[in-house]
Design a protein around this motif. Structure first.
Motif, mmCIF file in Angstrom:
data_model
loop_
_atom_site.group_PDB
_atom_site.id
_atom_site.type_symbol
_atom_site.label_atom_id
_atom_site.label_comp_id
_atom_site.label_asym_id
_atom_site.label_seq_id
_atom_site.Cartn_x
_atom_site.Cartn_y
_atom_site.Cartn_z
ATOM 1 N N HIS A 201 0.887 -1.282 0.234
ATOM 2 C CA HIS A 201 -0.175 -0.077 0.069
ATOM 3 C C HIS A 201 1.028 1.209 -0.080
ATOM 4 C CE1 HIS A 201 0.992 -1.042 4.212
ATOM 5 N NE2 HIS A 201 0.704 0.264 4.417
ATOM 6 N N ARG A 202 2.195 1.084 0.391
ATOM 7 C CA ARG A 202 2.810 2.213 0.186
ATOM 8 C C ARG A 202 3.917 2.287 -1.025
ATOM 9 N NH1 ARG A 202 7.176 1.717 4.485
ATOM 10 N NH2 ARG A 202 7.722 3.854 3.708
ATOM 11 N N ASP A 203 3.389 3.308 -1.958
ATOM 12 C CA ASP A 203 4.161 3.172 -3.326
ATOM 13 C C ASP A 203 5.405 4.131 -3.099
ATOM 14 O OD1 ASP A 203 1.927 1.970 -4.255
ATOM 15 O OD2 ASP A 203 0.971 3.855 -5.312
ATOM 16 N N THR A 204 5.619 5.025 -2.452
ATOM 17 C CA THR A 204 6.699 5.798 -2.377
ATOM 18 C C THR A 204 7.142 5.806 -0.882
ATOM 19 O OG1 THR A 204 5.725 7.778 -1.834
ATOM 20 C CG2 THR A 204 5.775 7.215 -3.974
ATOM 21 N N VAL A 205 8.363 6.573 -0.928
ATOM 22 C CA VAL A 205 9.098 6.774 0.534
ATOM 23 C C VAL A 205 8.726 8.201 1.128
ATOM 24 C CG1 VAL A 205 10.991 5.281 0.009
ATOM 25 C CG2 VAL A 205 11.090 7.662 -0.344
ATOM 26 N N LEU A 206 7.774 8.914 0.666
ATOM 27 C CA LEU A 206 7.286 10.094 0.735
ATOM 28 C C LEU A 206 6.766 9.911 2.404
ATOM 29 C CD1 LEU A 206 6.000 11.970 -2.269
ATOM 30 C CD2 LEU A 206 8.391 11.969 -1.200
ATOM 31 N N ASP A 207 6.580 10.995 3.005
ATOM 32 C CA ASP A 207 6.060 10.848 4.426
ATOM 33 C C ASP A 207 4.612 11.657 4.277
ATOM 34 O OD1 ASP A 207 8.285 9.852 5.899
ATOM 35 O OD2 ASP A 207 9.025 11.968 6.209
ATOM 36 N N ARG A 208 3.729 11.291 5.015
ATOM 37 C CA ARG A 208 2.391 11.880 5.018
ATOM 38 C C ARG A 208 2.488 13.462 5.066
ATOM 39 N NH1 ARG A 208 -2.177 10.932 4.217
ATOM 40 N NH2 ARG A 208 -3.913 12.602 4.754
ATOM 41 N N GLY A 209 1.799 14.033 3.834
ATOM 42 C CA GLY A 209 2.123 15.640 3.973
ATOM 43 C C GLY A 209 3.326 16.168 3.278
ATOM 44 N N GLU A 210 3.975 15.157 2.725
ATOM 45 C CA GLU A 210 5.192 15.565 1.772
ATOM 46 C C GLU A 210 4.823 15.860 0.524
ATOM 47 O OE1 GLU A 210 8.498 12.880 2.514
ATOM 48 O OE2 GLU A 210 9.998 14.557 1.483
ATOM 49 N N LEU A 211 5.051 17.432 -0.070
ATOM 50 C CA LEU A 211 4.807 17.713 -1.271
ATOM 51 C C LEU A 211 5.817 17.926 -2.168
ATOM 52 C CD1 LEU A 211 2.586 18.967 -2.914
ATOM 53 C CD2 LEU A 211 3.291 21.063 -1.877
ATOM 54 N N ILE A 212 5.666 17.075 -3.574
ATOM 55 C CA ILE A 212 6.943 17.301 -4.497
ATOM 56 C C ILE A 212 6.585 18.798 -4.970
ATOM 57 C CG2 ILE A 212 7.666 16.605 -6.971
ATOM 58 C CD1 ILE A 212 6.727 13.818 -5.956
ATOM 59 N N THR A 213 7.888 19.513 -5.156
ATOM 60 C CA THR A 213 7.832 20.842 -5.481
ATOM 61 C C THR A 213 8.544 20.832 -6.888
ATOM 62 O OG1 THR A 213 9.755 21.361 -4.009
ATOM 63 C CG2 THR A 213 7.521 21.649 -3.124
ATOM 64 N N ALA A 214 9.577 20.150 -7.100
ATOM 65 C CA ALA A 214 10.106 20.240 -8.368
ATOM 66 C C ALA A 214 11.028 18.866 -8.596
ATOM 67 C CB ALA A 214 11.176 21.424 -8.343
ATOM 68 N N VAL A 215 11.480 19.106 -9.894
ATOM 69 C CA VAL A 215 12.628 17.778 -10.129
ATOM 70 C C VAL A 215 13.574 18.425 -10.862
ATOM 71 C CG1 VAL A 215 12.727 15.739 -11.671
ATOM 72 C CG2 VAL A 215 10.585 16.119 -10.504
ATOM 73 N N ASP A 216 14.980 18.109 -10.544
ATOM 74 C CA ASP A 216 16.184 18.720 -11.263
ATOM 75 C C ASP A 216 16.667 17.603 -12.148
ATOM 76 O OD1 ASP A 216 15.621 20.822 -9.375
ATOM 77 O OD2 ASP A 216 17.311 20.636 -8.071
ATOM 78 N N LEU A 217 17.232 18.047 -13.400
ATOM 79 C CA LEU A 217 17.954 17.223 -14.304
ATOM 80 C C LEU A 217 19.415 17.575 -14.332
ATOM 81 C CD1 LEU A 217 15.433 17.481 -17.116
ATOM 82 C CD2 LEU A 217 15.617 15.598 -15.459
ATOM 83 N N PRO A 218 19.831 16.635 -13.986
ATOM 84 C CA PRO A 218 21.518 17.037 -13.941
ATOM 85 C C PRO A 218 22.265 17.293 -15.079
ATOM 86 C CG PRO A 218 21.441 14.411 -14.146
ATOM 87 C CD PRO A 218 19.897 15.327 -13.976
ATOM 88 N N VAL A 219 23.447 17.878 -15.261
ATOM 89 C CA VAL A 219 24.194 18.135 -16.542
ATOM 90 C C VAL A 219 24.817 16.791 -16.938
ATOM 91 C CG1 VAL A 219 25.917 19.387 -17.561
ATOM 92 C CG2 VAL A 219 24.656 20.322 -15.610
#
Length: 338
Positions: A201-219
């Motif tokens: 039932h846990r798809d991700t390691v995010l905590d309850r209330g943890e909000l994704i704000t951005a995704v960074d792509l490396p060089v």
């Protein structure tokens, strides 16, 4: 659909605090997956916290030369971004292979990472499902599992991650940025999703209330030589039976760097590290590509009706890497020898 309360968050901190403090509250962004699950009765939140206007909807350069993708950037806008298309073509191709144009116009980068499985038993509330109701069982193991996992599954769950974009991000070594009750954090996208184990039932390691704000792509200069290929039952609109995201750097016929990720085969976007290890420093021949793919898939444990995915994944890895090698052959036959 049962009644629920809707509210538009005024700040990331307020959104995080609301969801963290209310077990029945969830974030709402594009809603392309969540609303479907609510209609099916799979998701039953009593409070939707709209975060779509909180994160940026832009793709911005970073000081180190990488790119930051705001969590609210839609899939269609990201796929059309000229910098993404030229420097990270595997990402644009993955985005355009997912869903329909109408859905891509709504789906966001943050929400796309959190898509839930399309396992038929998860979406059917009249059947048991450990992912939906922990401890109720997994009828997919003996039932309809043709499209389900062959790698990393458990006795409790054989579901697959449905996404395309996350597979490309895994191959690109992207970083996910979040805001949560414990403050901001950054984690590799390859660490975001989790294998089912005893807690499907846990798809991700995010905590309850943890909000994704951005995704960074490396060089990564090699990312310009990258490709996404997807095999599905319907070319017009379907989730992957198997997909491959590949990034390749070859010089003098030898593989200097390679990144591979698979979709449609596991509970997570599957980073093919065994294949990568076998390919680094190897001569770029079709035989070596095939051996590397077979090494990766040696860990596969197919079920009764999805064994076809193993040779399909092997052949798709080889074909995708050959596609990346062929332009080199045309310009300089000594560069690659497939």
């Amino acid at each position: 659909m049962r009644p629920f309360r809707y509210e538009r968050a005024t700040s990331p901190d307020a959104a995080v605090a609301t969801v963290a403090a209310n077990p029945g509250a969830v974030f709402l962004a594009g809603g392309t997956n969540l609303v479907d699950l609510m209609r099916l009765g799979v998701a039953r939140p009593d409070r939707l916290v709209d975060v779509r206007r909180l994160a940026t909807d832009t793709v911005e350069p970073l000081a180190d030369g990488g790119l930051r993708i705001g969590a609210a950037v839609t899939n269609s806008r990201l796929a059309a971004d000229l910098t993404i298309r030229s420097r990270y073509p595997v990402l644009a191709q993955a985005l355009l292979s997912g869903a329909s144009p109408q859905l891509r116009n709504l789906a966001t980068t943050g929400g796309n990472l959190l898509q839930r499985t399309r396992c038929p038993y998860f979406q059917n509330v009249t059947t048991p499902c450990n992912k939906r109701e922990p401890g109720s069982g997994c009828p997919a193991r003996e039932g309809d599992h043709r499209t389900l996992a062959v790698l990393g599954h458990s006795e409790a769950c054989v579901a697959t991650h449905p996404g395309d974009m996350p597979v490309a991000l895994a191959a690109l070594d992207a970083t996910v940025r979040t805001e949560g009750p414990a403050g901001p954090r950054a984690l590799p996208v390859t660490s975001l999703h989790r294998l089912p184990g005893d807690e499907p039932h846990r798809d991700t390691v995010l905590d309850r209330g943890e909000l994704i704000t951005a995704v960074d792509l490396p060089v990564l200069p090699l990312t310009a030589r990258s490709r996404y290929r997807k095999v599905r039952d319907r070319a017009s609109y379907a989730f992957a039976l198997v997909s491959v995201a590949a990034v390749l750097d070859v010089a003098g016929g030898t593989i200097r760097d390679v990144r591979l990720a698979l979709g449609g085969v596991a509970h997570v976007p599957w980073r093919a590290r065994r294949a990568e290890e076998q390919l680094l420093g190897a001569v770029a021949t079709e035989e070596n590509l095939r051996r590397a793919a077979e090494a990766e898939l040696a860990a596969a444990r197919p079920l009764r009706d999805n064994g076809f995915k193993v040779p399909l994944a092997r052949d798709l890895i080889v074909r995708t890497l050959l596609d990346l090698l062929e332009p080199l052959q045309r310009h300089d036959p000594t560069e690659a020898r497939p």
